[in-house]
Design an enzyme around this catalytic site. Structure first.
Site, PDB file in Angstrom:
ATOM      1  CG  MET A 184      -0.793   5.427  -0.367  1.00 31.69           C
ATOM      2  SD  MET A 184      -0.747   5.375   1.583  1.00 31.69           S
ATOM      3  CE  MET A 184      -0.592   7.363   1.610  1.00 31.69           C
ATOM      4  CG  ASN A 215      -1.839   1.125   1.294  1.00 32.94           C
ATOM      5  OD1 ASN A 215      -2.656   1.262   0.395  1.00 32.94           O
ATOM      6  ND2 ASN A 215      -1.625   2.177   2.417  1.00 32.94           N
ATOM      7  CB  SER A 273      -0.091   8.614   7.101  1.00 32.63           C
ATOM      8  OG  SER A 273      -0.986   7.407   7.118  1.00 32.63           O
ATOM      9  CB  CYS A 274       2.892   3.789   7.180  1.00 32.31           C
ATOM     10  SG  CYS A 274       4.367   4.086   7.636  1.00 32.31           S
ATOM     11  CB  VAL A 275      -2.391   3.159   6.265  1.00 32.34           C
ATOM     12  CG1 VAL A 275      -1.650   2.202   6.274  1.00 32.34           C
ATOM     13  CG2 VAL A 275      -2.492   3.878   7.481  1.00 32.34           C
TER      14      VAL A 275
END
Lengths: 168, 103
Positions: free
Chosen positions: A37, A33, B101-103
């Site tokens: 991103m 993910n 943020s990693c998500v």
């Protein structure tokens, strides 16, 4: 942190997940993910026990090992006795607690996480050998699974400049 | 720290081009910043930017998952609005610090 102009920027990742514990599966999911991103193409390949992460029946109920895990501690930091880990229900309880803590950090359950990765252009594959070994069919796997492929297929889609294969 | 001129105004930015002061932001600045990144901002983009600014102001830890649940756009749509960096580009054009943020 800081974006640097590296000589060959990472463009493509193949992440192989061969284990089915919460921490192994999430390591793979978070890397995939995080890659999409950042505009990096990412593919996930699940094999052996890692298949649990895309098996409908198990994917949202992954566990962590409470026995044989030296980094396992009680809340507060005391050592977690292995003998405690063998008591029925303890592993399930610890795992549920871990999933809850992750949810508080905005880390989604496995199926939602896969959906996020796919929304970013990521792809999810299952290992043919492991699927055969565990006597599974595509019907048993999450709808996020694009295909069941061989190791040869995996290598064929992992090439190119700025590509890396990561094994979890 | 670097300085950049957007919409006729000189503002301080960090080495990645993020505004140092959230209050320097204006829609005109966002339009020019985004143009630099190859994006023409639409009303939908601005809805996301306004949402990010509002959440950042109250100290929310931002993530694409939160934006996806905001009711403005789903995660796929967010990727379509800000290709190659849904959170890093949207936060940049929103004039807020890059979310850790990693998500």
């Amino acid at each position: 942190m800081t974006e640097k102009n590296s000589e060959t920027p990472l463009k493509k990742l193949m992440i192989i997940c061969a284990k089915g514990t919460i921490e192994d599966v999430y390591a793979a999911l978070i890397m995939a993910n995080g890659a999409v991103m950042e505009g990096i193409e990412a593919k996930l390949f699940f094999t052996f026990f890692g298949l649990d992460a895309i098996t409908k029946k198990y994917m949202n109920k992954l566990h962590t090992a409470t026995v044989g895990n030296p980094a396992m501690r009680m809340p507060g930091g005391l050592a977690f006795p292995s003998l405690l880990g063998v008591i029925p229900g303890v592993e399930a309880g610890v795992s549920a607690m871990m999933r809850k803590q992750m949810d508080e950090l905005d880390i989604p359950p496995v199926d939602e996480f896969l959906e996020m990765i796919i929304a970013g252009g990521g792809e999810v594959y299952a290992c043919k050998l492991a699927v055969d070994m565990f006597k599974l069919t595509i019907e048993d796997l999450s709808e996020h699974t694009k295909a069941i492929i061989t190791v040869g297929d995996l290598y064929a889609m992992s090439g190119g400049e700025g590509s890396q294969i990561i094994f979890v | 720290m670097a300085q950049k001129t957007y919409a006729g105004k000189t503002i301080e930015v960090n080495e990645e081009g993020y505004l140092l002061n959230v209050s320097d932001w204006s829609k005109e600045i966002a339009v020019e910043m985004a143009k630099e990144g190859g994006i023409d901002l639409t009303g939908k983009h601005f809805e996301v930017l306004e949402y990010l600014r509002k959440e950042q102001a109250v100290g929310t830890a931002l993530s694409i998952r939160k934006v996806g649940k905001s009711g403005i756009v789903d995660i796929k749509g967010l990727y379509e609005l800000f290709p190659g960096g849904p959170l890093k580009y949207s936060s940049k054009y929103a004039g807020i610090p890059k979310p850790a943020s990693c998500v």
